[in-house]
Design a protein around this motif. Structure first.
Motif, mmCIF file in Angstrom:
data_model
loop_
_atom_site.group_PDB
_atom_site.id
_atom_site.type_symbol
_atom_site.label_atom_id
_atom_site.label_comp_id
_atom_site.label_asym_id
_atom_site.label_seq_id
_atom_site.Cartn_x
_atom_site.Cartn_y
_atom_site.Cartn_z
ATOM 1 N N HIS A 1 -0.304 3.268 8.010
ATOM 2 C CA HIS A 1 -1.693 3.151 8.470
ATOM 3 C C HIS A 1 -1.946 1.888 9.290
ATOM 4 O O HIS A 1 -2.981 1.773 9.942
ATOM 5 N N HIS B 1 0.839 -1.205 0.000
ATOM 6 C CA HIS B 1 0.000 0.000 0.000
ATOM 7 C C HIS B 1 0.875 1.256 0.000
ATOM 8 O O HIS B 1 2.088 1.198 0.266
ATOM 9 N N HIS C 1 -0.453 8.649 2.413
ATOM 10 C CA HIS C 1 -1.350 9.082 1.346
ATOM 11 C C HIS C 1 -0.876 10.397 0.730
ATOM 12 O O HIS C 1 -1.410 11.466 1.010
ATOM 13 N N HIS D 1 -11.122 2.716 5.185
ATOM 14 C CA HIS D 1 -9.819 3.362 5.344
ATOM 15 C C HIS D 1 -8.812 2.313 5.816
ATOM 16 O O HIS D 1 -9.127 1.472 6.649
ATOM 17 N N GLN E 1 -3.699 18.904 -4.528
ATOM 18 C CA GLN E 1 -2.513 18.071 -4.345
ATOM 19 C C GLN E 1 -1.232 18.809 -4.717
ATOM 20 O O GLN E 1 -0.205 18.619 -4.077
ATOM 21 N N PRO F 1 -6.624 13.371 -1.955
ATOM 22 C CA PRO F 1 -8.058 13.125 -1.772
ATOM 23 C C PRO F 1 -8.366 11.868 -0.969
ATOM 24 O O PRO F 1 -9.483 11.709 -0.489
ATOM 25 N N ASN F 2 -7.382 10.954 -0.821
ATOM 26 C CA ASN F 2 -7.595 9.769 0.007
ATOM 27 C C ASN F 2 -6.954 9.920 1.383
ATOM 28 O O ASN F 2 -6.829 8.954 2.139
ATOM 29 N N SER F 3 -6.557 11.146 1.729
ATOM 30 C CA SER F 3 -5.958 11.416 3.036
ATOM 31 C C SER F 3 -7.037 11.882 3.999
ATOM 32 O O SER F 3 -7.583 12.981 3.861
ATOM 33 N N SER F 4 -7.347 11.056 4.988
ATOM 34 C CA SER F 4 -8.407 11.384 5.940
ATOM 35 C C SER F 4 -8.126 12.690 6.666
ATOM 36 O O SER F 4 -8.997 13.560 6.771
ATOM 37 N N HIS G 1 -13.835 5.638 9.627
ATOM 38 C CA HIS G 1 -14.373 5.659 8.266
ATOM 39 C C HIS G 1 -14.167 4.299 7.626
ATOM 40 O O HIS G 1 -13.025 3.843 7.459
#
Length: 327
Positions: free
Chosen positions: A92, A55, A59, A142, A262, A239-242, A139
């Motif tokens: 993560h 992964h 992010h 995630h 970004q 955009p995928n960063s909480s 969420h």
């Protein structure tokens, strides 16, 4: 607060409209992100390329691309990692099954899970071992949530995403509950959800300390501190960063229009029409170089005057794995 260094305007700049930049501090990299990136870099230095990473290590596309250029190979699942090469697990956190599978294959692995996420993992284990059912605020989907759920047997935790979820959850044993939270949530939203859980289940056991990490809380507080003085705010992050998405929400709830970008190329100058004071911050996985890139790009259209507003100074540092300390 003291102004950041900036050059005197040229004749060309003097003809540009003025724009005051209020730059939030703290912003950008947190200690967990910094440690995770170092782990990948040091693993490459010690073992040579390629080093595989399960992964995105954090992010942020800029960070991921930078590590790719140094010899990191990013994959989604462990079965994409060939035998005989090191593999790093992202900041993560991962389910217990992932290091178990790596060990079964004889892979050398490094766990870059943020220590504050690992703390939540250990709490989850202890609570389930003590016979408590966990209501986990986070969420769905995630990676951090997937990793935390993977620390305990199936059925040991129930996901609570919203206040509405907290209102309708119906655990089998309401007197034997505990709650934990994802580390990158909205401080205000989470407080609302927890208040509902406490009201509905007075015996629910709270975590020993705050689960939302210091960096998430500090960055949200820094946005609140400058929001009233800003006409708009740019949040630099993925955009995928909480934690980055939460910064946009915090600004908007305070009455300041905000956008997530970004890179500098995503700035919409039409959106900035009429803006005299622009707030800038960055999510915990966005490097400072991207902040400077944004400021420099703004300076092509405006006569920029920038000021940093520091609400708290961060000094947190996390230790590296022993196997890499001398790399």
């Amino acid at each position: 607060m003291p102004d950041l260094p900036h050059s005197a305007p040229t004749d060309t700049q003097a003809a540009l409209p003025p724009l005051a930049l209020l730059i939030a501090a703290p912003r950008g990299f947190c200690a967990g992100v910094d440690r995770a990136i170092q782990i990948v870099e040091l693993a490459i230095a010690k073992h040579g390329a390629p080093v595989y990473v399960r992964h995105e290590i954090v992010h942020n596309k800029y960070v991921v691309d930078s590590l790719k250029a140094k010899g990191a190979v990013f994959v989604e699942e462990l079965d994409e990692v060939p035998d005989g090469v090191p593999v790093v697990f992202s900041a993560h956190g991962v389910p217990k099954s992932v290091p178990a599978d790596a060990a079964a294959r004889g892979l050398y692995y490094l766990d870059a899970t943020c220590p504050l996420v690992s703390k939540v993992h250990r709490q989850a284990e202890r609570l389930v071992e003590a016979g408590r059912h966990i209501l986990f605020v986070g969420h769905g989907g995630h990676p951090e949530v997937i990793g935390t759920f993977g620390q305990v047997p199936d059925g040991g935790m129930t996901l609570i995403e919203t206040a509405a979820d907290a209102e309708r959850v119906a655990p089998a044993d309401p007197d034997n509950l505990a709650f934990l939270t994802q580390t990158t949530l909205s401080v205000d939203d989470t407080a609302e959800v927890i208040a509902i859980l406490r009201a509905r289940f007075p015996a629910i056991q709270a975590p020993r300390g705050e689960d939302i990490c210091y960096a998430t809380s500090n960055r949200q507080a820094a946005v609140k501190a400058i929001g009233a003085a800003c006409d708009a705010m740019l949040v630099i992050g993925a955009p995928n960063s909480s934690n980055s998405l939460r910064l946009v929400e915090v600004a908007e709830r305070g009455g300041t229009k905000a956008r997530l970008i970004q890179r500098a190329a995503e700035i919409d100058f039409d959106w900035l029409a009429g803006v005299r004071t622009l707030g800038i911050t960055a999510g915990a996985s966005a490097p400072e170089v991207l902040v400077r890139e944004v400021v420099d790009h703004l300076a092509t259209r405006f006569t920029v005057e920038e000021r940093e507003a520091e609400s708290v100074r961060e000094t947190m540092v996390f230790k590296l794995p022993r196997s890499l300390e001398t790399a």
